[in-house]
Motif scaffolding. Structure first.
Motif, mmCIF file in Angstrom:
data_model
loop_
_atom_site.group_PDB
_atom_site.id
_atom_site.type_symbol
_atom_site.label_atom_id
_atom_site.label_comp_id
_atom_site.label_asym_id
_atom_site.label_seq_id
_atom_site.Cartn_x
_atom_site.Cartn_y
_atom_site.Cartn_z
ATOM 1 N N THR A 170 0.843 -1.187 0.000
ATOM 2 C CA THR A 170 0.000 0.000 0.000
ATOM 3 C C THR A 170 0.881 1.240 0.000
ATOM 4 O O THR A 170 1.954 1.228 0.620
ATOM 5 N N PRO A 171 0.478 2.308 -0.688
ATOM 6 C CA PRO A 171 1.271 3.543 -0.663
ATOM 7 C C PRO A 171 1.141 4.312 0.647
ATOM 8 O O PRO A 171 1.806 5.333 0.837
ATOM 9 N N ALA A 172 0.307 3.829 1.558
ATOM 10 C CA ALA A 172 0.139 4.500 2.851
ATOM 11 C C ALA A 172 1.457 4.503 3.619
ATOM 12 O O ALA A 172 2.302 3.617 3.451
ATOM 13 N N ALA A 173 1.633 5.495 4.477
ATOM 14 C CA ALA A 173 2.851 5.638 5.268
ATOM 15 C C ALA A 173 2.594 5.246 6.714
ATOM 16 O O ALA A 173 1.512 5.488 7.259
ATOM 17 N N LEU A 174 3.610 4.671 7.344
ATOM 18 C CA LEU A 174 3.495 4.231 8.734
ATOM 19 C C LEU A 174 3.488 5.412 9.696
ATOM 20 O O LEU A 174 2.850 5.354 10.748
ATOM 21 N N TYR A 175 4.182 6.472 9.335
ATOM 22 C CA TYR A 175 4.253 7.657 10.191
ATOM 23 C C TYR A 175 3.747 8.877 9.433
ATOM 24 O O TYR A 175 3.973 9.025 8.225
ATOM 25 N N THR A 176 3.074 9.753 10.166
ATOM 26 C CA THR A 176 2.540 10.982 9.583
ATOM 27 C C THR A 176 3.674 11.978 9.342
ATOM 28 O O THR A 176 4.807 11.788 9.796
ATOM 29 N N ALA A 177 3.346 13.067 8.660
ATOM 30 C CA ALA A 177 4.359 14.073 8.328
ATOM 31 C C ALA A 177 4.999 14.689 9.563
ATOM 32 O O ALA A 177 6.148 15.146 9.509
ATOM 33 N N GLY B 98 5.668 12.984 12.289
ATOM 34 C CA GLY B 98 6.433 11.966 12.995
ATOM 35 C C GLY B 98 5.646 11.030 13.885
ATOM 36 O O GLY B 98 6.229 10.185 14.563
ATOM 37 N N ARG B 99 4.325 11.135 13.903
ATOM 38 C CA ARG B 99 3.516 10.256 14.753
ATOM 39 C C ARG B 99 3.166 8.971 14.004
ATOM 40 O O ARG B 99 3.013 8.968 12.783
ATOM 41 N N LEU B 100 3.024 7.889 14.760
ATOM 42 C CA LEU B 100 2.548 6.641 14.161
ATOM 43 C C LEU B 100 1.129 6.856 13.638
ATOM 44 O O LEU B 100 0.266 7.364 14.350
ATOM 45 N N ASP B 101 0.899 6.467 12.391
ATOM 46 C CA ASP B 101 -0.444 6.555 11.816
ATOM 47 C C ASP B 101 -1.156 5.234 12.097
ATOM 48 O O ASP B 101 -1.164 4.321 11.273
ATOM 49 N N ALA B 102 -1.742 5.146 13.278
ATOM 50 C CA ALA B 102 -2.357 3.895 13.718
ATOM 51 C C ALA B 102 -3.499 3.475 12.801
ATOM 52 O O ALA B 102 -3.691 2.282 12.551
ATOM 53 N N ALA B 103 -4.247 4.452 12.302
ATOM 54 C CA ALA B 103 -5.379 4.123 11.425
ATOM 55 C C ALA B 103 -4.888 3.528 10.111
ATOM 56 O O ALA B 103 -5.458 2.556 9.602
ATOM 57 N N ALA B 104 -3.818 4.085 9.542
ATOM 58 C CA ALA B 104 -3.269 3.553 8.288
ATOM 59 C C ALA B 104 -2.717 2.157 8.497
ATOM 60 O O ALA B 104 -2.895 1.269 7.647
ATOM 61 N N LEU B 105 -2.070 1.933 9.636
ATOM 62 C CA LEU B 105 -1.525 0.615 9.937
ATOM 63 C C LEU B 105 -2.642 -0.409 10.089
ATOM 64 O O LEU B 105 -2.558 -1.517 9.555
ATOM 65 N N ARG B 106 -3.694 -0.031 10.783
ATOM 66 C CA ARG B 106 -4.813 -0.946 11.010
ATOM 67 C C ARG B 106 -5.485 -1.313 9.685
ATOM 68 O O ARG B 106 -5.788 -2.486 9.432
ATOM 69 N N LEU B 107 -5.723 -0.322 8.834
ATOM 70 C CA LEU B 107 -6.357 -0.586 7.542
ATOM 71 C C LEU B 107 -5.469 -1.486 6.681
ATOM 72 O O LEU B 107 -5.962 -2.433 6.049
ATOM 73 N N ALA B 108 -4.181 -1.203 6.662
ATOM 74 C CA ALA B 108 -3.262 -2.013 5.856
ATOM 75 C C ALA B 108 -3.274 -3.460 6.322
ATOM 76 O O ALA B 108 -3.291 -4.386 5.498
ATOM 77 N N PHE B 109 -3.285 -3.683 7.639
ATOM 78 C CA PHE B 109 -3.309 -5.043 8.151
ATOM 79 C C PHE B 109 -4.634 -5.724 7.865
ATOM 80 O O PHE B 109 -4.664 -6.919 7.540
ATOM 81 N N ASP B 110 -5.720 -4.996 7.964
ATOM 82 C CA ASP B 110 -7.027 -5.584 7.660
ATOM 83 C C ASP B 110 -7.085 -6.043 6.207
ATOM 84 O O ASP B 110 -7.561 -7.146 5.898
ATOM 85 N N ILE C 196 2.849 -0.488 17.800
ATOM 86 C CA ILE C 196 2.923 -1.337 16.620
ATOM 87 C C ILE C 196 2.786 -2.805 17.020
ATOM 88 O O ILE C 196 2.047 -3.576 16.403
ATOM 89 N N ALA C 197 3.478 -3.183 18.082
ATOM 90 C CA ALA C 197 3.420 -4.569 18.551
ATOM 91 C C ALA C 197 2.004 -4.960 18.935
ATOM 92 O O ALA C 197 1.541 -6.069 18.640
ATOM 93 N N GLU C 198 1.299 -4.059 19.583
ATOM 94 C CA GLU C 198 -0.073 -4.344 20.020
ATOM 95 C C GLU C 198 -0.983 -4.570 18.820
ATOM 96 O O GLU C 198 -1.846 -5.443 18.832
ATOM 97 N N GLN C 199 -0.779 -3.777 17.770
ATOM 98 C CA GLN C 199 -1.645 -3.896 16.588
ATOM 99 C C GLN C 199 -1.319 -5.124 15.746
ATOM 100 O O GLN C 199 -2.170 -5.607 14.999
ATOM 101 N N THR C 200 -0.091 -5.608 15.831
ATOM 102 C CA THR C 200 0.339 -6.674 14.908
ATOM 103 C C THR C 200 0.502 -8.043 15.561
ATOM 104 O O THR C 200 0.709 -9.033 14.856
ATOM 105 N N GLN C 201 0.398 -8.114 16.889
ATOM 106 C CA GLN C 201 0.770 -9.338 17.599
ATOM 107 C C GLN C 201 -0.098 -10.548 17.255
ATOM 108 O O GLN C 201 0.365 -11.687 17.310
ATOM 109 N N ASP C 202 -1.344 -10.333 16.899
ATOM 110 C CA ASP C 202 -2.235 -11.467 16.621
ATOM 111 C C ASP C 202 -2.358 -11.774 15.132
ATOM 112 O O ASP C 202 -3.238 -12.530 14.723
#
Length: 257
Positions: free
Chosen positions: A75-82, A84-96, A122-128
């Motif tokens: 996905t062209p989505a980025a893990l971190y916002t401009a 410097g924060r983790l983009d939790a929503a982008a990470l969640r959508l990409a994993f889904d 990141i670990a919490e979102q990806t562990q399962d």
């Protein structure tokens, strides 16, 4: 003699227009005939947003698996916002979406990482999940600098989450940032889990991706510096006049070089 390794063909190697017109499955079928072990689905090459619906992704993933291929979801989505924060929503959508596809890897761009890796989140979102998160060095200044990637893995180590993600090392993309790929490989090799193989031609705004030549010693030196047990992806344009023959040639070559 080279180790046995999986070769992946990235959908974009078939050309943007061809993928959007024919669909990813046709390209996956051609990849299988060429002898590839894996196929990379590119979200930005979907003909429309409907292709990202869970049921469509599941159907595509099942069809790819039935061919005997494993898949990457890019996905062209980025893990971190401009900022410097983790983009939790982008990470969640990409994993889904990657989970619906049944992908082995989900690949994001790095984005605006500065110093806080948010490894615990990141670990919490990806562990399962059975999907492995990898971030790729891009062509833009944001998310494409060697300093950012060294800083990312240093930060994850400080946060005691060193193994929460890996790297897709794009050999050709370093050219857009005026970084020698061999220098980057020397610093990042321990974190590399997937390699995008390509070189470049031209300069500046006229630079574009190209297939490596068989006698390109600099390209081969980079491969030799990177792990030899990780998948290598064909991410350069295939010859449109002989697509499958060209694909088969590079699958064989990349597995042996």
């Amino acid at each position: 003699m080279a180790d046995v390794m999986d070769i992946v063909i990235v959908a974009s190697a078939f050309g943007m227009d061809a993928v959007r017109a024919q669909g990813h499955l046709k390209c996956a079928q051609a990849s299988r005939r060429a002898g590839a072990a894996g196929f990379e689905v590119r979200r930005e090459l979907f003909a429309g947003e409907a292709e990202a619906a869970p049921q469509r992704l599941r159907a595509l993933g099942c069809a790819i698996a039935e061919l005997g291929l494993w898949s990457v979801f890019s996905t062209p989505a980025a893990l971190y916002t401009a900022d410097g924060r983790l983009d939790a929503a982008a990470l969640r959508l990409a994993f889904d979406e990657a989970s619906a596809l049944g992908a082995r890897f989900v690949k994001l761009q790095l984005g605006g990482f500065v110093r806080d890796a948010a490894g615990a989140e990141i670990a919490e979102q990806t562990q399962d999940s059975n999907v492995r998160l990898v971030v790729e060095n891009g062509q833009l200044a944001e998310g494409g600098s060697l300093t950012q990637f060294v800083g990312l893995f240093d930060a994850l180590a400080r946060e005691e989450h060193a193994h929460v993600l890996g790297m897709t090392f794009d050999i050709g993309n370093w050219a857009w940032r005026d970084v020698a790929p061999l220098e980057a490989a020397a610093q990042l090799a321990p974190h590399v889990e997937y390699i995008h193989c390509k070189t470049t031609m031209g300069e500046g705004a006229r630079r574009f991706s190209a297939a490596p030549a068989a006698d390109d010693t600099r390209f081969i030196a980079v491969l030799d510096r990177l792990p030899r047990d990780v998948p290598r992806g064909i991410e350069f344009p295939l010859d449109a006049t002989r697509v499958e023959a060209d694909a088969a040639h590079y699958v064989e070559w990349l597995a042996a070089v």
